[in-house]
Design an enzyme around this catalytic site. Structure first.
Site, mmCIF file in Angstrom:
data_model
loop_
_atom_site.group_PDB
_atom_site.id
_atom_site.type_symbol
_atom_site.label_atom_id
_atom_site.label_comp_id
_atom_site.label_asym_id
_atom_site.label_seq_id
_atom_site.Cartn_x
_atom_site.Cartn_y
_atom_site.Cartn_z
ATOM 1 N N GLU A 302 54.270 19.762 65.909
ATOM 2 C CA GLU A 302 53.896 21.097 65.735
ATOM 3 C C GLU A 302 53.213 21.962 64.956
ATOM 4 O OE1 GLU A 302 56.767 22.009 62.318
ATOM 5 O OE2 GLU A 302 58.264 21.869 63.980
ATOM 6 N N ASP A 376 65.998 18.381 60.794
ATOM 7 C CA ASP A 376 64.678 19.375 59.794
ATOM 8 C C ASP A 376 65.352 20.273 58.769
ATOM 9 O OD1 ASP A 376 62.497 20.807 58.878
ATOM 10 O OD2 ASP A 376 62.752 22.216 60.322
ATOM 11 N N GLU A 404 64.827 26.747 53.311
ATOM 12 C CA GLU A 404 64.671 27.677 54.273
ATOM 13 C C GLU A 404 64.893 27.295 55.395
ATOM 14 O OE1 GLU A 404 61.850 24.799 56.887
ATOM 15 O OE2 GLU A 404 61.576 25.917 58.332
HETATM 16 C C1 GCV Z 1 55.565 23.132 57.111
HETATM 17 C C2 GCV Z 1 59.571 23.199 59.831
HETATM 18 C C3 GCV Z 1 59.312 24.171 59.173
HETATM 19 C C4 GCV Z 1 57.830 24.808 59.529
HETATM 20 C C5 GCV Z 1 56.790 23.047 58.467
HETATM 21 C C6 GCV Z 1 56.869 22.275 59.328
HETATM 22 C C7 GCV Z 1 57.229 20.777 58.834
HETATM 23 O O1 GCV Z 1 59.006 22.858 60.922
HETATM 24 O O2 GCV Z 1 60.037 25.230 59.797
HETATM 25 O O3 GCV Z 1 57.505 25.227 58.662
HETATM 26 O O4 GCV Z 1 55.194 23.024 58.104
HETATM 27 O O5 GCV Z 1 58.985 21.821 59.154
HETATM 28 O O6 GCV Z 1 57.355 19.945 57.783
HETATM 29 O O7 GCV Z 1 55.957 20.515 59.170
#
Ligand code: GCV
Length: 716
Positions: A302, A376, A404
């Site tokens: 990411e 995720d 989340e």
């Molecule tokens: C910390 C998901 C979440 C992100 C998070 C990522 C990860 O994509 O939406 O906020 O980033 O996981 O676990 O690195």
């Protein structure tokens, strides 16, 4: 003495909530209370280490509150009954021999609680090989009292089954918390190191009470500044507070730190200067925090920098850092949460494809941290296929405690039920019974290092977690990290008794409500294997229609693939063939829509809207009825909570009541928005029993949530 809760003169519910599961309320059953007094009115606690002193302070806080009497701390047992709390090696000879059998079963920071009869007196012993074990035993002893167990004939031996039991805070240096729904970050960088907030101590106590022994203070989307002296002196202050509670501090390491704060031109892990930079940095950190746990790293994921930026791989990156912390006994925890914008393979397959070839190549102080499922933290995912397949690498389970994708801290969702499902899943990688729990506790393949990490749901809200029941998720994570074989049922009961009440009439129905709550959220958000159909960025509410984001695999339409022919992601050999990443026993079962467990149906299959399920329903009707079932389950939760009013204070009742009403409103929102959207493909009426939406699809699509927490707010 630090050991007290916020000293605010108020009876407000919020302040009671602050005490978490350590409320130590008065025992009203007079017989029990008398027996507890008998056991604990005279106490001898070893005072040779700070952890033992913590045990003493906890007893000094808890016992007078629970028993309504003063207690005597003595320096040695004289006459009469007594409670002895000390490490084994400090026990008097007669007690040593009385617990020697049990001590043979103690491992690491495990402990023994035992009632022992000596001439003329009865002694209750809390002991362990380590002082931390004694502290853990003390918390367990107090918990047993709080939950009103008979303690006259105690014989408990309990050992932690995993080494690293860790919280991951996704806390940014500006005190915002990525995916945090309970206020700001606890870490007050401006006032540290001088100002020791009582919260840091209570945080440490709460963690130690369930055996959590590590914390990564900062976001995996890391800021290199945390590794600079200006922050390290603040980190030291926190580490100093946490140490006597057995909590080691880890930091997230930004891979490009040698450039950002080190002035180098590259962060290439094979570059000698870069390697030296990390070695020097490790040396610097260990001089400040001698028991520093190590680095937690999100790399090439990411947008985070990593070894691939220099044509190197995860092994090169992880081993370089591992080399740096190795002389000091540190670990590198390297995350396997990777999926690339340059790879159009099914996202669910990418981490496995990328990491499996590296099995056996990491240094022995590297652990690979794997999310529970391949996408995720969805309300339900099949277990991640890396578990069981990657045999020579210690794997840390990563669960997300913060919600989340589970309604934030507004929805009551009891997560140990989800965690248990994953831990109990059979990978079949070494024959039947090769559960995920056995992979992560090292027993399946004999891995030396073991661990479990939970993305924290803690913030500055007075009650720590936003929703009072979200405290159970923190508690439950800790208990499962200690023992991944515990049941969600047992944990819910423990938590309820310590947090709310010991009345069976309260505990039984509310426990059932908690246990059902996870299936409810699956039903009203993502039934039958649907996944990742959340609105953009904030992930608050439904957004199955979203199709305009930069990367295909960021769009919900990528995951549900609804069209006029049907819905679901074909991950069988006719599609992405993700099933081949599992053992053949699973692949065969999952490849066939008739044999796959129904809860994973649309995760692995694209099926026609009129596909007939085993119960005779067609797929479209089944989806609609599941959404309705989820809403009905929340209605039921409200009814259950209402019936519990007599057992709750007005504030306790109101607090959860209001949250449940929001949950119901949002469950209906999910149902209506998703069904209206999917109906544009299925072209079928809603089956009988499903309430008709009162708003249009356009209305749901038009909703905006600039105030959604967990990401930086955007009002433009
Ligand atoms: C910390 C998901 C979440 C992100 C998070 C990522 C990860 O994509 O939406 O906020 O980033 O996981 O676990 O690195």
């Amino acid at each position: 003495m630090f050991l007290c809760f916020y000293n605010l003169e108020t009876n407000g519910q919020q302040l009671n909530d602050y005490k978490l599961w350590l409320k130590y309320e008065q025992i009203t059953d007079s017989k029990l209370s008398a027996s507890y007094k008998d056991i604990s009115s005279k106490i001898v606690v070893g005072n040779s280490t700070p952890s033992l002193l913590n045990a003493k302070e906890e007893l000094a806080l808890a016992l007078p509150q629970m028993l309504g009497t003063d207690i005597d701390f003595l320096s040695a047992i004289d006459k009469g009954n007594a409670l002895i709390v000390d490490v084994y090696q400090n026990l008097p000879v007669d007690l040593k021999s009385a617990v020697s059998m049990e001590m043979m079963d103690v491992k690491g920071d495990g402990f023994v609680l035992k009632s022992v009869k000596l001439t003329n007196k009865k002694v209750t012993v809390i002991t362990a090989k380590t002082d931390l074990g004694v502290l853990y035993g003390t918390f367990r002893f107090l918990h047993l009292m709080q939950s009103q167990h008979l303690l006259d004939d105690l014989k408990v031996v309990d050992n932690p089954k995993l080494d690293i039991r860790m919280l991951n805070h996704w806390d940014n240096l500006d005190r915002s918390v990525e995916r945090g729904y309970a206020g700001s970050s606890l870490w007050n960088w401006q006032k540290l190191p001088e100002y020791v907030d009582q919260r840091y101590i209570d945080y440490a106590r709460a963690n130690a009470s369930v055996g959590i022994n590590a914390t990564a203070l900062t976001n995996v989307n890391a800021n290199a500044l945390i590794l600079t002296p200006m922050y390290l002196e603040k980190v030291k202050a926190l580490a100093d507070i946490f140490r006597s509670y057995g909590i080691k501090v880890y930091l997230t390491a930004r891979f490009s730190a040698p450039m950002e704060i080190g002035g180098l031109e590259t962060a290439d892990p094979l570059n000698a200067q870069v390697q030296q930079w990390w070695k020097d940095k490790a040396k610097e950190i260990y001089a400040i925090v001698p028991d520093f746990g190590g680095f937690l790293v999100k790399a090439n994921s990411e947008g985070q920098p990593g070894p691939q930026n220099y044509g190197r791989n995860h092994v090169d990156g992880a081993n370089m850092m591992a080399e740096a912390v190795k002389p000091f006994g540190g670990n590198v925890i390297w995350r396997a949460f990777v999926y690339s914008e340059h790879d159009d393979t099914d996202r669910a397959k990418q981490a496995y494809d990328e990491f499996l070839p590296y099995d056996g190549n990491f240094m022995d102080n590297v652990l690979v941290q794997v999310k529970n499922g391949p996408i995720d933290f969805q309300p339900r995912e099949p277990f991640h296929p890396i578990f069981g397949a990657m045999k020579k690498t210690p794997l840390i389970m990563e669960f997300q405690i913060t919600q989340e994708y589970l309604g934030f801290s507004t929805h009551l969702v009891y997560l140990p039920k989800l965690f248990e499902e994953v831990l109990d899943a059979d990978t079949f990688q070494k024959g039947e019974g090769s559960t995920v729990a056995k992979v992560i506790d090292g027993s399946l393949y004999g891995n030396k290092l073991t661990g479990m990490a939970g993305v924290s749901n803690i913030g500055t809200d007075i009650n720590w977690t936003g929703h009072p029941f979200a405290q159970a998720n923190w508690y439950g994570f800790g208990r499962l990290a200690w023992d991944p074989y515990l049941s969600a049922n047992t944990i819910a009961e423990e938590w309820l008794r310590a947090t709310y009440s010991n009345e069976e009439e309260f505990v039984d129905p509310i426990k059932e409500m908690m246990l059902d709550s996870r299936e409810a959220v699956v039903n009203y958000m993502n039934p039958l294997g649907l996944h990742h159909i959340f609105d953009t960025g904030h992930h608050y509410g439904p957004g199955p229609w979203v199709d305009n984001l930069g990367r295909p695999d960021w769009n919900p339409v990528y995951y549900h693939k609804a069209d006029s022919l049907g819905v679901g992601f074909d991950r069988t050999p006719s599609g992405s063939n993700a099933t081949e990443q599992y053992a053949s026993e699973i692949a065969v079962q999952y490849n066939d829509p008739k044999t796959i467990p129904q809860e994973y149906l649309l995760w692995f299959h694209h099926l026609p809207w009129d596909y007939k399920l085993e119960n005779g329903e067609i797929l479209w009707d089944a989806i609609a009825l599941k959404y309705q079932e989820g809403v009905d389950q929340v209605t039921q939760m409200i009814k259950t909570w209402d019936r519990m009013k007599p057992y709750l204070s007005e504030n306790e009742y109101k607090e959860v009541s209001m949250l449940l009403e929001i949950q119901l409103k949002e469950a209906k929102w999910w149902r209506d928005a998703c069904l209206l959207y999917f109906q544009t493909f299925s072209n079928r009426p809603l089956p009988t029993g499903v309430e008709r939406p009162t708003k249009s699809l356009e209305y749901f699509k038009s909703l905006k949530f600039p105030f959604a927490p967990g990401i930086r707010p955007r009002w433009d």
